[in-house]
Design an enzyme around this catalytic site. Structure first.
Site, mmCIF file in Angstrom:
data_model
loop_
_atom_site.group_PDB
_atom_site.id
_atom_site.type_symbol
_atom_site.label_atom_id
_atom_site.label_comp_id
_atom_site.label_asym_id
_atom_site.label_seq_id
_atom_site.Cartn_x
_atom_site.Cartn_y
_atom_site.Cartn_z
ATOM 1 N N ASP A 181 -4.091 -8.822 -7.126
ATOM 2 C CA ASP A 181 -3.702 -9.187 -5.761
ATOM 3 C C ASP A 181 -4.466 -10.433 -5.318
ATOM 4 O OD1 ASP A 181 -2.897 -9.228 -3.143
ATOM 5 O OD2 ASP A 181 -3.914 -7.391 -2.556
ATOM 6 N N HIS B 141 0.813 -1.212 0.000
ATOM 7 C CA HIS B 141 0.000 0.000 0.000
ATOM 8 C C HIS B 141 0.849 1.265 0.000
ATOM 9 C CE1 HIS B 141 -3.373 -2.731 1.590
ATOM 10 N NE2 HIS B 141 -3.546 -2.515 0.302
ATOM 11 N N GLU C 274 -14.643 -8.467 -7.298
ATOM 12 C CA GLU C 274 -14.484 -9.502 -6.276
ATOM 13 C C GLU C 274 -15.408 -10.666 -6.622
ATOM 14 O OE1 GLU C 274 -13.597 -12.098 -3.824
ATOM 15 O OE2 GLU C 274 -12.393 -10.270 -3.852
ATOM 16 N N SER D 76 -6.994 -2.548 -0.404
ATOM 17 C CA SER D 76 -6.551 -1.726 -1.532
ATOM 18 C C SER D 76 -7.657 -0.838 -2.092
ATOM 19 C CB SER D 76 -5.980 -2.623 -2.639
ATOM 20 O OG SER D 76 -4.828 -3.307 -2.185
ATOM 21 N N ASP E 257 -15.070 -13.488 -12.693
ATOM 22 C CA ASP E 257 -13.762 -14.130 -12.662
ATOM 23 C C ASP E 257 -12.693 -13.058 -12.865
ATOM 24 O OD1 ASP E 257 -11.951 -16.664 -13.077
ATOM 25 O OD2 ASP E 257 -11.483 -15.294 -14.729
ATOM 26 N N ALA E 258 -11.697 -13.038 -12.006
ATOM 27 C CA ALA E 258 -10.728 -11.938 -11.995
ATOM 28 C C ALA E 258 -9.971 -11.809 -13.310
ATOM 29 C CB ALA E 258 -9.745 -12.131 -10.848
ATOM 30 N N HIS F 25 -8.861 -8.280 -7.725
ATOM 31 C CA HIS F 25 -9.159 -9.132 -6.562
ATOM 32 C C HIS F 25 -9.359 -8.212 -5.352
ATOM 33 C CE1 HIS F 25 -6.889 -11.793 -9.298
ATOM 34 N NE2 HIS F 25 -7.442 -12.831 -8.688
#
Length: 276
Positions: free
Chosen positions: A160, A18, A115, A97, A139-140, A41
């Site tokens: 992430d 971060h 997400e 994040s 789906d990411a 994510h």
């Protein structure tokens, strides 16, 4: 390696990730043009450091708690961002994040979150309701490619994952290759845990073979010697980092190393370009 974030919120990896995200976005914002910030994510967006999951590992004590006890001004922006979700004193809540990115938005910027887990996505929508962020539940890796190129000329994709799936690194490699073909000048940030140096070395070679010209690798090793079978630190792959960001890195990385080194260890943060 399963890295469910509620167990690890506020740990040393979060402090590094971060802090660097803040510096990266601020460097891009030195130009007035709009940015699109994309998080593939996104997780829950906010974590209770007093909750059962976080208390089970206690990792925040060696991460955000140390950062708050330190007074190095290079970490002021990081501490201020964490403080926005806390009342006073030592942090009891930790922003994910999405909250860090939302705080950085200018009027011309956009934030798009994803997400996949339904319960986490529901929580995320509640956590982000006071922001302009759009929240997807997909789906990411499909989402990553679908968002490119963004409507704005410039942007950042943050990847992430929890590394729950055995093919996670393979999917990242394949999706990054496709993403770079669609949006060669875009900035991508890929976070990963460090557990086995040999396994990670093989993955790094696979990423190097993609031939991406501007590919930076930052790694934070907590211990002076590898600790077999346990979490040894974390790293970031950053595609197309801006010049202002790379120039600001050396003192920031040294400040982070000094704050986060475990007792009896000096620790190490390396910063290298991946060359084809």
């Amino acid at each position: 390696m399963n890295y469910r974030h509620s167990f690890h919120a506020g740990n040393s990896a979060d402090v590094v990730k971060h802090s660097l995200l803040i510096e990266l976005v601020r460097a891009l914002q030195q130009k007035p043009g709009a940015l699109t910030l994309i998080d593939t994510h996104a997780g829950c967006g906010l974590y209770d450091l007093g909750g059962d999951d976080a208390q089970r590992t206690g990792e925040a004590v060696q991460g955000v708690v140390r950062a708050f006890a330190d007074r190095n001004p290079l970490l002021d922006d990081y501490r201020a961002a964490v403080q926005t979700v806390n009342v006073a004193g030592e942090p009891h809540l930790y922003p994910g994040s999405p909250r860090f990115l939302a705080r950085l938005l200018r009027p011309q910027d956009a934030l798009i979150l994803n997400e996949k887990h339904p319960e986490d996505a529901y929580t995320l929508r509640g956590v982000m309701r006071d922001t302009s962020a759009a929240v997807h539940e997909r789906d990411a890796y499909e989402f990553w490619l679908a968002m490119l190129p963004p409507r704005t000329a410039r942007g950042v994709v943050v990847v992430d994952p929890p590394y729950e799936q055995t093919d996670e690194r393979a999917r990242i490699t394949a999706t990054l290759a496709a993403a770079h073909r669609k949006w060669a000048h875009g900035v991508s940030v890929i976070w990963y845990p460090l557990k086995d140096r040999t396994v990670h070395g093989r993955w790094k070679e696979q990423l190097r073979a993609l031939g991406i010209p501007k590919f930076l690798n930052v790694e934070h090793w907590l211990y002076d010697h590898d600790q077999p079978g346990i979490y040894n630190g974390a790293g970031l792959f950053i595609v197309n980092p801006p010049y202002a960001f790379t120039q600001a890195l050396p003192p920031l990385l040294e400040a982070l190393r000094a704050v986060l080194a475990p007792e009896g260890h000096r620790g190490e943060i390396t910063c290298q370009w991946l060359r084809a």
